[in-house]
Design a protein around this motif. Structure first.
Motif, PDB file in Angstrom:
ATOM      1  N   MET A   1       0.835  -1.194   0.000  1.00 24.51           N
ATOM      2  CA  MET A   1       0.000   0.000   0.000  1.00 24.51           C
ATOM      3  C   MET A   1       0.879   1.257   0.000  1.00 24.51           C
ATOM      4  O   MET A   1       1.856   1.346   0.727  1.00 24.51           O
ATOM      5  CB  MET A   1      -0.889  -0.005   1.246  1.00 24.51           C
ATOM      6  CG  MET A   1      -1.867   1.121   1.261  1.00 24.51           C
ATOM      7  SD  MET A   1      -3.075   0.895   2.584  1.00 24.51           S
ATOM      8  CE  MET A   1      -2.777   2.362   3.508  1.00 24.51           C
ATOM      9  N   LYS A   2       0.513   2.228  -0.824  1.00 23.40           N
ATOM     10  CA  LYS A   2       1.262   3.482  -0.898  1.00 23.40           C
ATOM     11  C   LYS A   2       1.056   4.276   0.377  1.00 23.40           C
ATOM     12  O   LYS A   2      -0.064   4.444   0.842  1.00 23.40           O
ATOM     13  CB  LYS A   2       0.785   4.321  -2.078  1.00 23.40           C
ATOM     14  CG  LYS A   2       1.121   3.753  -3.416  1.00 23.40           C
ATOM     15  CD  LYS A   2       0.586   4.653  -4.524  1.00 23.40           C
ATOM     16  CE  LYS A   2       0.881   4.042  -5.865  1.00 23.40           C
ATOM     17  NZ  LYS A   2       0.291   4.803  -6.948  1.00 23.40           N
ATOM     18  N   LYS A   3       2.156   4.805   0.897  1.00 21.51           N
ATOM     19  CA  LYS A   3       2.055   5.670   2.065  1.00 21.51           C
ATOM     20  C   LYS A   3       2.095   7.109   1.556  1.00 21.51           C
ATOM     21  O   LYS A   3       3.058   7.524   0.917  1.00 21.51           O
ATOM     22  CB  LYS A   3       3.208   5.379   3.028  1.00 21.51           C
ATOM     23  CG  LYS A   3       3.027   6.052   4.354  1.00 21.51           C
ATOM     24  CD  LYS A   3       3.800   5.333   5.434  1.00 21.51           C
ATOM     25  CE  LYS A   3       3.627   6.140   6.700  1.00 21.51           C
ATOM     26  NZ  LYS A   3       3.328   5.399   7.848  1.00 21.51           N
ATOM     27  N   ARG A   4       1.013   7.826   1.797  1.00 23.34           N
ATOM     28  CA  ARG A   4       0.920   9.202   1.295  1.00 23.34           C
ATOM     29  C   ARG A   4       0.723  10.166   2.462  1.00 23.34           C
ATOM     30  O   ARG A   4       0.442   9.747   3.586  1.00 23.34           O
ATOM     31  CB  ARG A   4      -0.199   9.338   0.267  1.00 23.34           C
ATOM     32  CG  ARG A   4      -1.594   9.034   0.780  1.00 23.34           C
ATOM     33  CD  ARG A   4      -2.685   9.195  -0.269  1.00 23.34           C
ATOM     34  NE  ARG A   4      -2.506   8.511  -1.518  1.00 23.34           N
ATOM     35  CZ  ARG A   4      -2.860   7.249  -1.760  1.00 23.34           C
ATOM     36  NH1 ARG A   4      -3.399   6.517  -0.801  1.00 23.34           N
ATOM     37  NH2 ARG A   4      -2.681   6.716  -2.947  1.00 23.34           N
ATOM     38  N   CYS A   5       0.847  11.440   2.194  1.00 23.27           N
ATOM     39  CA  CYS A   5       0.594  12.476   3.196  1.00 23.27           C
ATOM     40  C   CYS A   5      -0.771  12.220   3.830  1.00 23.27           C
ATOM     41  O   CYS A   5      -1.748  11.956   3.105  1.00 23.27           O
ATOM     42  CB  CYS A   5       0.625  13.858   2.553  1.00 23.27           C
ATOM     43  SG  CYS A   5       2.195  14.294   1.795  1.00 23.27           S
ATOM     44  N   ASN A   6      -0.851  12.305   5.143  1.00 25.38           N
ATOM     45  CA  ASN A   6      -2.086  11.892   5.817  1.00 25.38           C
ATOM     46  C   ASN A   6      -3.295  12.761   5.492  1.00 25.38           C
ATOM     47  O   ASN A   6      -4.420  12.300   5.600  1.00 25.38           O
ATOM     48  CB  ASN A   6      -1.886  11.746   7.328  1.00 25.38           C
ATOM     49  CG  ASN A   6      -1.361  12.998   7.986  1.00 25.38           C
ATOM     50  OD1 ASN A   6      -0.884  13.898   7.315  1.00 25.38           O
ATOM     51  ND2 ASN A   6      -1.427  13.046   9.294  1.00 25.38           N
ATOM     52  N   TRP A   7      -3.117  13.993   5.032  1.00 28.91           N
ATOM     53  CA  TRP A   7      -4.267  14.820   4.660  1.00 28.91           C
ATOM     54  C   TRP A   7      -4.983  14.255   3.433  1.00 28.91           C
ATOM     55  O   TRP A   7      -6.147  14.575   3.185  1.00 28.91           O
ATOM     56  CB  TRP A   7      -3.865  16.275   4.387  1.00 28.91           C
ATOM     57  CG  TRP A   7      -2.972  16.471   3.202  1.00 28.91           C
ATOM     58  CD1 TRP A   7      -1.613  16.598   3.202  1.00 28.91           C
ATOM     59  CD2 TRP A   7      -3.368  16.560   1.814  1.00 28.91           C
ATOM     60  NE1 TRP A   7      -1.133  16.749   1.918  1.00 28.91           N
ATOM     61  CE2 TRP A   7      -2.198  16.735   1.045  1.00 28.91           C
ATOM     62  CE3 TRP A   7      -4.592  16.506   1.156  1.00 28.91           C
ATOM     63  CZ2 TRP A   7      -2.201  16.859  -0.338  1.00 28.91           C
ATOM     64  CZ3 TRP A   7      -4.605  16.627  -0.229  1.00 28.91           C
ATOM     65  CH2 TRP A   7      -3.417  16.804  -0.968  1.00 28.91           C
ATOM     66  N   ALA A   8      -4.286  13.406   2.668  1.00 32.07           N
ATOM     67  CA  ALA A   8      -4.823  12.928   1.398  1.00 32.07           C
ATOM     68  C   ALA A   8      -5.490  11.564   1.498  1.00 32.07           C
ATOM     69  O   ALA A   8      -5.722  10.921   0.481  1.00 32.07           O
ATOM     70  CB  ALA A   8      -3.709  12.887   0.367  1.00 32.07           C
ATOM     71  N   ASN A   9      -5.805  11.124   2.687  1.00 28.81           N
ATOM     72  CA  ASN A   9      -6.390   9.800   2.858  1.00 28.81           C
ATOM     73  C   ASN A   9      -7.874   9.824   3.200  1.00 28.81           C
ATOM     74  O   ASN A   9      -8.447   8.788   3.540  1.00 28.81           O
ATOM     75  CB  ASN A   9      -5.630   9.030   3.947  1.00 28.81           C
ATOM     76  CG  ASN A   9      -4.242   8.654   3.477  1.00 28.81           C
ATOM     77  OD1 ASN A   9      -4.068   8.127   2.392  1.00 28.81           O
ATOM     78  ND2 ASN A   9      -3.242   8.935   4.302  1.00 28.81           N
ATOM     79  N   ASN A  10      -8.515  10.982   3.115  1.00 24.13           N
ATOM     80  CA  ASN A  10      -9.914  11.106   3.527  1.00 24.13           C
ATOM     81  C   ASN A  10     -10.913  10.621   2.487  1.00 24.13           C
ATOM     82  O   ASN A  10     -11.980  10.132   2.833  1.00 24.13           O
ATOM     83  CB  ASN A  10     -10.237  12.554   3.906  1.00 24.13           C
ATOM     84  CG  ASN A  10      -9.396  13.021   5.074  1.00 24.13           C
ATOM     85  OD1 ASN A  10      -9.187  12.291   6.030  1.00 24.13           O
ATOM     86  ND2 ASN A  10      -8.893  14.241   4.979  1.00 24.13           N
ATOM     87  N   ASN A  11     -10.587  10.789   1.216  1.00 29.19           N
ATOM     88  CA  ASN A  11     -11.497  10.343   0.157  1.00 29.19           C
ATOM     89  C   ASN A  11     -10.731  10.136  -1.137  1.00 29.19           C
ATOM     90  O   ASN A  11      -9.564  10.512  -1.254  1.00 29.19           O
ATOM     91  CB  ASN A  11     -12.678  11.317  -0.023  1.00 29.19           C
ATOM     92  CG  ASN A  11     -12.216  12.699  -0.445  1.00 29.19           C
ATOM     93  OD1 ASN A  11     -11.535  12.853  -1.451  1.00 29.19           O
ATOM     94  ND2 ASN A  11     -12.596  13.715   0.324  1.00 29.19           N
ATOM     95  N   GLU A  12     -11.388   9.538  -2.100  1.00 30.54           N
ATOM     96  CA  GLU A  12     -10.734   9.184  -3.363  1.00 30.54           C
ATOM     97  C   GLU A  12     -10.267  10.413  -4.147  1.00 30.54           C
ATOM     98  O   GLU A  12      -9.200  10.391  -4.761  1.00 30.54           O
ATOM     99  CB  GLU A  12     -11.682   8.325  -4.213  1.00 30.54           C
ATOM    100  CG  GLU A  12     -10.991   7.542  -5.305  1.00 30.54           C
ATOM    101  CD  GLU A  12      -9.898   6.587  -4.803  1.00 30.54           C
ATOM    102  OE1 GLU A  12      -8.928   6.373  -5.561  1.00 30.54           O
ATOM    103  OE2 GLU A  12      -9.990   6.047  -3.678  1.00 30.54           O
ATOM    104  N   LEU A  13     -11.051  11.487  -4.142  1.00 29.65           N
ATOM    105  CA  LEU A  13     -10.647  12.699  -4.866  1.00 29.65           C
ATOM    106  C   LEU A  13      -9.350  13.261  -4.307  1.00 29.65           C
ATOM    107  O   LEU A  13      -8.483  13.699  -5.068  1.00 29.65           O
ATOM    108  CB  LEU A  13     -11.748  13.765  -4.792  1.00 29.65           C
ATOM    109  CG  LEU A  13     -12.977  13.548  -5.660  1.00 29.65           C
ATOM    110  CD1 LEU A  13     -14.019  14.625  -5.391  1.00 29.65           C
ATOM    111  CD2 LEU A  13     -12.614  13.511  -7.135  1.00 29.65           C
ATOM    112  N   GLU A  14      -9.214  13.268  -2.981  1.00 30.90           N
ATOM    113  CA  GLU A  14      -7.977  13.750  -2.362  1.00 30.90           C
ATOM    114  C   GLU A  14      -6.793  12.865  -2.730  1.00 30.90           C
ATOM    115  O   GLU A  14      -5.701  13.358  -3.013  1.00 30.90           O
ATOM    116  CB  GLU A  14      -8.117  13.830  -0.841  1.00 30.90           C
ATOM    117  CG  GLU A  14      -8.957  14.988  -0.379  1.00 30.90           C
ATOM    118  CD  GLU A  14      -9.063  15.084   1.134  1.00 30.90           C
ATOM    119  OE1 GLU A  14      -8.494  14.234   1.854  1.00 30.90           O
ATOM    120  OE2 GLU A  14      -9.731  16.024   1.605  1.00 30.90           O
TER     121      GLU A  14
END
Length: 183
Positions: A1-14
């Motif tokens: 699984m890709k680890k991304r900035c936590n602000w970007a994990n709320n929904n698919e568009l983000e």
């Protein structure tokens, strides 16, 4: 699984926005204008709201064509204010028009908005190093300076916090977390 900035994990568009656009250097004036308008529209709202309305905003604002937007009439303003798919704030709608006019003036003076905005960082992305989202500033001395310059040139709804978000979105600064796969 890709680890991304936590602000970007709320929904698919983000997730999509984070993975494919945020922080990637932009040098196309049309895209720069789009991000300027989206950031100005975001003032007081969440980025999720803007992303959810992005398609409708793009259609309503003629694909963010600054030449067209600079010529919007009162009837076009009313049309926008009656469109439930856009941000129906009269000041923000009018600011899009004044921002388009100011954008065109910068293009005349500097040859492109790209030349103007990237000159603030001598053409090179500022790479920051953050461990947590709390470490990331809401604004910096540079965003203060750019915001002041934009205001002096007639831009509206682009305070230092909105300008810093713009800087992040267009890759002027790289604020991906150090653990993020996009870093």
């Amino acid at each position: 699984m890709k680890k991304r900035c936590n602000w970007a994990n709320n929904n698919e568009l983000e997730k999509i926005y984070h993975d494919t656009e945020w922080g990637i250097p932009v040098h196309d004036d049309q895209t720069l204008f789009e991000f300027l308008i989206l950031e100005s529209m975001q003032a007081g709202l969440s980025w999720s709201t803007i992303l959810a309305k992005r398609t409708t905003l793009t259609e309503a604002y003629d694909n963010f064509d600054y030449n067209q937007i600079s010529k919007y009439s009162d009837s076009k303003i009313e049309e926008l204010l009656n469109n439930p798919g856009v941000i129906r704030n009269k000041l923000k709608v009018k600011s899009a028009i004044s921002n388009a006019k100011a954008f065109l003036k910068i293009q005349e003076e500097f040859g492109s908005f790209d030349s103007f905005i990237w000159n603030f960082v001598s053409g090179k992305t500022i790479n920051n190093h953050w461990d947590t989202i709390e470490d990331v500033p809401a604004s910096t001395e540079l965003s203060d300076k750019i915001s002041k310059e934009l205001k002096e040139r007639g831009f509206k709804f682009l305070g230092t916090t909105s300008v810093y978000a713009f800087m992040q979105s267009i890759g002027l600064v790289n604020d991906h977390m150090d653990y993020c796969f996009r870093k």
